[in-house]
Structures are given as C-alpha cells and as structure tokens.
Design a protein around this motif. Structure first.
Motif, PDB file in Angstrom:
ATOM      1  N   THR A  78       0.813  -1.220   0.000  1.00  0.00           N
ATOM      2  CA  THR A  78       0.000   0.000   0.000  1.00  0.00           C
ATOM      3  C   THR A  78       0.845   1.268   0.000  1.00  0.00           C
ATOM      4  OG1 THR A  78      -0.196  -0.060   2.408  1.00  0.00           O
ATOM      5  CG2 THR A  78      -1.966  -1.097   1.156  1.00  0.00           C
ATOM      6  N   THR A  79       2.084   1.162   0.456  1.00  0.00           N
ATOM      7  CA  THR A  79       2.952   2.326   0.523  1.00  0.00           C
ATOM      8  C   THR A  79       3.709   2.552  -0.778  1.00  0.00           C
ATOM      9  OG1 THR A  79       3.228   1.886   2.871  1.00  0.00           O
ATOM     10  CG2 THR A  79       4.740   3.452   1.900  1.00  0.00           C
ATOM     11  N   ALA A  80       4.038   1.485  -1.480  1.00  0.00           N
ATOM     12  CA  ALA A  80       4.852   1.578  -2.701  1.00  0.00           C
ATOM     13  C   ALA A  80       4.300   2.559  -3.734  1.00  0.00           C
ATOM     14  CB  ALA A  80       5.041   0.200  -3.315  1.00  0.00           C
ATOM     15  N   PRO A  81       2.986   2.582  -3.985  1.00  0.00           N
ATOM     16  CA  PRO A  81       2.486   3.523  -4.995  1.00  0.00           C
ATOM     17  C   PRO A  81       2.749   4.997  -4.653  1.00  0.00           C
ATOM     18  CG  PRO A  81       0.855   1.832  -4.553  1.00  0.00           C
ATOM     19  CD  PRO A  81       1.941   1.673  -3.530  1.00  0.00           C
ATOM     20  N   THR A  82       2.933   5.312  -3.384  1.00  0.00           N
ATOM     21  CA  THR A  82       3.186   6.703  -3.002  1.00  0.00           C
ATOM     22  C   THR A  82       4.635   7.120  -3.248  1.00  0.00           C
ATOM     23  OG1 THR A  82       3.784   6.197  -0.696  1.00  0.00           O
ATOM     24  CG2 THR A  82       1.434   6.528  -1.182  1.00  0.00           C
ATOM     25  N   PHE A  83       5.502   6.163  -3.571  1.00  0.00           N
ATOM     26  CA  PHE A  83       6.920   6.454  -3.803  1.00  0.00           C
ATOM     27  C   PHE A  83       7.142   7.176  -5.118  1.00  0.00           C
ATOM     28  CE2 PHE A  83      11.305   5.303  -5.002  1.00  0.00           C
ATOM     29  CZ  PHE A  83      11.976   5.736  -3.867  1.00  0.00           C
ATOM     30  N   GLY A  84       6.262   6.923  -6.095  1.00  0.00           N
ATOM     31  CA  GLY A  84       6.352   7.621  -7.369  1.00  0.00           C
ATOM     32  C   GLY A  84       6.734   6.765  -8.554  1.00  0.00           C
ATOM     33  N   LEU A  85       7.092   5.499  -8.316  1.00  0.00           N
ATOM     34  CA  LEU A  85       7.435   4.621  -9.434  1.00  0.00           C
ATOM     35  C   LEU A  85       6.168   4.157 -10.141  1.00  0.00           C
ATOM     36  CD1 LEU A  85      10.355   2.568  -7.855  1.00  0.00           C
ATOM     37  CD2 LEU A  85      10.507   4.338  -9.608  1.00  0.00           C
ATOM     38  N   PRO A  86       6.262   3.899 -11.447  1.00  0.00           N
ATOM     39  CA  PRO A  86       5.058   3.604 -12.212  1.00  0.00           C
ATOM     40  C   PRO A  86       4.465   2.212 -12.001  1.00  0.00           C
ATOM     41  CG  PRO A  86       6.967   3.500 -13.644  1.00  0.00           C
ATOM     42  CD  PRO A  86       7.436   3.992 -12.296  1.00  0.00           C
ATOM     43  N   SER A  87       5.244   1.241 -11.518  1.00  0.00           N
ATOM     44  CA  SER A  87       4.675  -0.106 -11.388  1.00  0.00           C
ATOM     45  C   SER A  87       5.255  -0.834 -10.188  1.00  0.00           C
ATOM     46  CB  SER A  87       4.945  -0.909 -12.661  1.00  0.00           C
ATOM     47  OG  SER A  87       6.338  -1.052 -12.855  1.00  0.00           O
ATOM     48  N   TRP A  88       4.527  -1.851  -9.776  1.00  0.00           N
ATOM     49  CA  TRP A  88       4.928  -2.719  -8.682  1.00  0.00           C
ATOM     50  C   TRP A  88       6.050  -3.618  -9.185  1.00  0.00           C
ATOM     51  CZ3 TRP A  88       4.050  -3.192  -3.617  1.00  0.00           C
ATOM     52  CH2 TRP A  88       4.353  -4.407  -2.997  1.00  0.00           C
ATOM     53  N   PRO A  89       7.042  -3.939  -8.350  1.00  0.00           N
ATOM     54  CA  PRO A  89       8.120  -4.821  -8.797  1.00  0.00           C
ATOM     55  C   PRO A  89       7.583  -6.196  -9.184  1.00  0.00           C
ATOM     56  CG  PRO A  89       8.474  -4.086  -6.520  1.00  0.00           C
ATOM     57  CD  PRO A  89       7.205  -3.490  -6.984  1.00  0.00           C
ATOM     58  N   SER A  90       8.170  -6.782 -10.221  1.00  0.00           N
ATOM     59  CA  SER A  90       7.705  -8.096 -10.672  1.00  0.00           C
ATOM     60  C   SER A  90       8.382  -9.199  -9.868  1.00  0.00           C
ATOM     61  CB  SER A  90       7.998  -8.264 -12.160  1.00  0.00           C
ATOM     62  OG  SER A  90       9.382  -8.167 -12.384  1.00  0.00           O
ATOM     63  N   GLY A  91       7.776 -10.367  -9.893  1.00  0.00           N
ATOM     64  CA  GLY A  91       8.327 -11.511  -9.178  1.00  0.00           C
ATOM     65  C   GLY A  91       8.319 -11.278  -7.680  1.00  0.00           C
ATOM     66  N   ASP A  92       9.442 -11.551  -7.064  1.00  0.00           N
ATOM     67  CA  ASP A  92       9.556 -11.393  -5.619  1.00  0.00           C
ATOM     68  C   ASP A  92      10.235 -10.068  -5.261  1.00  0.00           C
ATOM     69  OD1 ASP A  92       9.180 -12.180  -2.985  1.00  0.00           O
ATOM     70  OD2 ASP A  92      11.126 -13.179  -2.876  1.00  0.00           O
ATOM     71  N   GLY A  93       9.990  -9.045  -6.070  1.00  0.00           N
ATOM     72  CA  GLY A  93      10.623  -7.748  -5.865  1.00  0.00           C
ATOM     73  C   GLY A  93      10.126  -6.993  -4.655  1.00  0.00           C
ATOM     74  N   GLY A  94       9.041  -7.457  -4.052  1.00  0.00           N
ATOM     75  CA  GLY A  94       8.503  -6.771  -2.877  1.00  0.00           C
ATOM     76  C   GLY A  94       9.486  -6.689  -1.723  1.00  0.00           C
ATOM     77  N   GLY A  95      10.419  -7.629  -1.664  1.00  0.00           N
ATOM     78  CA  GLY A  95      11.423  -7.610  -0.605  1.00  0.00           C
ATOM     79  C   GLY A  95      12.291  -6.364  -0.654  1.00  0.00           C
ATOM     80  N   PHE A  96      12.497  -5.830  -1.858  1.00  0.00           N
ATOM     81  CA  PHE A  96      13.297  -4.617  -1.982  1.00  0.00           C
ATOM     82  C   PHE A  96      12.600  -3.419  -1.340  1.00  0.00           C
ATOM     83  CE2 PHE A  96      15.196  -7.219  -5.317  1.00  0.00           C
ATOM     84  CZ  PHE A  96      16.534  -7.039  -5.022  1.00  0.00           C
ATOM     85  N   LEU A  97      11.280  -3.456  -1.306  1.00  0.00           N
ATOM     86  CA  LEU A  97      10.544  -2.373  -0.653  1.00  0.00           C
ATOM     87  C   LEU A  97      10.778  -2.396   0.856  1.00  0.00           C
ATOM     88  CD1 LEU A  97       7.228  -2.657  -2.659  1.00  0.00           C
ATOM     89  CD2 LEU A  97       9.044  -0.968  -2.970  1.00  0.00           C
ATOM     90  N   ILE A  98      10.864  -3.601   1.414  1.00  0.00           N
ATOM     91  CA  ILE A  98      11.149  -3.725   2.843  1.00  0.00           C
ATOM     92  C   ILE A  98      12.567  -3.242   3.125  1.00  0.00           C
ATOM     93  CG2 ILE A  98      11.390  -5.371   4.750  1.00  0.00           C
ATOM     94  CD1 ILE A  98       9.071  -6.955   3.406  1.00  0.00           C
ATOM     95  N   ILE A  99      13.490  -3.544   2.208  1.00  0.00           N
ATOM     96  CA  ILE A  99      14.857  -3.049   2.360  1.00  0.00           C
ATOM     97  C   ILE A  99      14.855  -1.523   2.380  1.00  0.00           C
ATOM     98  CG2 ILE A  99      17.095  -2.835   1.195  1.00  0.00           C
ATOM     99  CD1 ILE A  99      16.673  -5.753   0.250  1.00  0.00           C
ATOM    100  N   LYS A 100      14.061  -0.911   1.520  1.00  0.00           N
ATOM    101  CA  LYS A 100      13.949   0.554   1.490  1.00  0.00           C
ATOM    102  C   LYS A 100      13.419   1.063   2.831  1.00  0.00           C
ATOM    103  CE  LYS A 100      11.467   4.500   0.211  1.00  0.00           C
ATOM    104  NZ  LYS A 100      12.083   5.418   1.132  1.00  0.00           N
ATOM    105  N   GLY A 101      12.453   0.363   3.383  1.00  0.00           N
ATOM    106  CA  GLY A 101      11.911   0.749   4.686  1.00  0.00           C
ATOM    107  C   GLY A 101      12.944   0.645   5.790  1.00  0.00           C
ATOM    108  N   ILE A 102      13.717  -0.425   5.771  1.00  0.00           N
ATOM    109  CA  ILE A 102      14.767  -0.601   6.776  1.00  0.00           C
ATOM    110  C   ILE A 102      15.802   0.508   6.636  1.00  0.00           C
ATOM    111  CG2 ILE A 102      16.667  -2.111   7.513  1.00  0.00           C
ATOM    112  CD1 ILE A 102      14.782  -4.487   6.748  1.00  0.00           C
ATOM    113  N   ARG A 103      16.163   0.837   5.392  1.00  0.00           N
ATOM    114  CA  ARG A 103      17.114   1.933   5.151  1.00  0.00           C
ATOM    115  C   ARG A 103      16.595   3.221   5.784  1.00  0.00           C
ATOM    116  NH1 ARG A 103      17.344   5.268  -0.350  1.00  0.00           N
ATOM    117  NH2 ARG A 103      15.434   5.990   0.641  1.00  0.00           N
TER     118      ARG A 103
END
Length: 141
Positions: A31-56
């Motif tokens: 639900t947070t990823a669309p507010t980042f400004g990128l045009p699409s959701w990561p494909s495959g198991d790319g959601g883990g990178f969003l958690i990495i961004k959160g940890i950062r």
C-alpha cells in the motif's frame, strides 16, 4: 538560541517523517509503494526490496535521532547533508524509471532540499558556537 530551536524542530520533524515512512514500507509495502512515485509494482519477488527501502529509512532516522539526543549537533549537520543524498537518489530513481515527476520533485526533491537547508542552518548554528571566545579556566593563585 532561536536558530537552535528551529533546527531542533526541523530535525525532529525529519526524524519522525522518515521513521513513519520507513515503518510503512516495512509493515505494508504493497500500500505504501504507490506513493513512492514509481510507475509499477516490482515483478516476481521484488517486494522484498521495498522492505529493504523501509529498513534503510528507519536506520537513517535512527542515526539522526541518536545524534540529536546526544547533542552532537555538528555531526548531525553533516549527517543531514549526507542523508539528503538518499532523497536526491530516490528522486533520480523515480525520474529514471519514468515515474511521477510530481512525486519525484514534490516529495523526494523537496525533502532532500529541506534536509540540505536544515543541515546548512545547523552548520551555521554550530559555527557560531565554535567561534565564540572560550573563557579561560581560573588559575590557582
């Protein structure tokens, strides 16, 4: 003294904002990823990178918080300037991947620029303190 209060409030606001945004990416990246400004959701198991961004983001906020609480204001000013690079990097990433120009400049760019302004103001505040004449310690008679 007024500059110190303004800097403290601005820095605390950044800490809270970055903590909140980072926690959102960790707890609900879909639900947070669309507010980042990128045009699409990561494909495959790319959601883990969003958690990495959160940890950062959480770690960046904690570093600022520790420096603020411990009173290391000169170091805090430098860290604000360096951490602004992360927000400028986010802005560049959104633009490079054909994301929302409004979000890139209006969220990431403005945040980064405000962090730079806050860092520079804190540099000025600490420079004034550093350049104040030191009072000599009383000498025994």
């Amino acid at each position: 003294m007024v500059l110190k209060k303004i800097n403290t409030v601005l820095t605390a606001a950044f800490i809270l904002f970055i903590l909140w945004f980072g926690a959102e990416f960790i707890l609900s990246p879909e639900t947070t990823a669309p507010t980042f400004g990128l045009p699409s959701w990561p494909s495959g198991d790319g959601g883990g990178f969003l958690i990495i961004k959160g940890i950062r983001d959480v770690v960046l906020a904690l570093v600022l918080g520790i420096l603020l609480v411990t009173g290391h204001r000169r170091a805090l000013s430098w860290v604000l300037l360096v951490e602004a690079l992360a927000a400028y990097g986010d802005m560049t990433t959104v633009l490079a991947h054909h994301g929302s120009v409004t979000t890139a400049f209006g969220v990431h760019g403005v945040t980064a620029t405000l962090m730079v302004v806050n860092g520079l103001l804190m540099m000025r505040e600490t420079r004034e303190v550093a350049s104040a004449p030191a009072t000599p310690a009383p000498q025994p008679a």
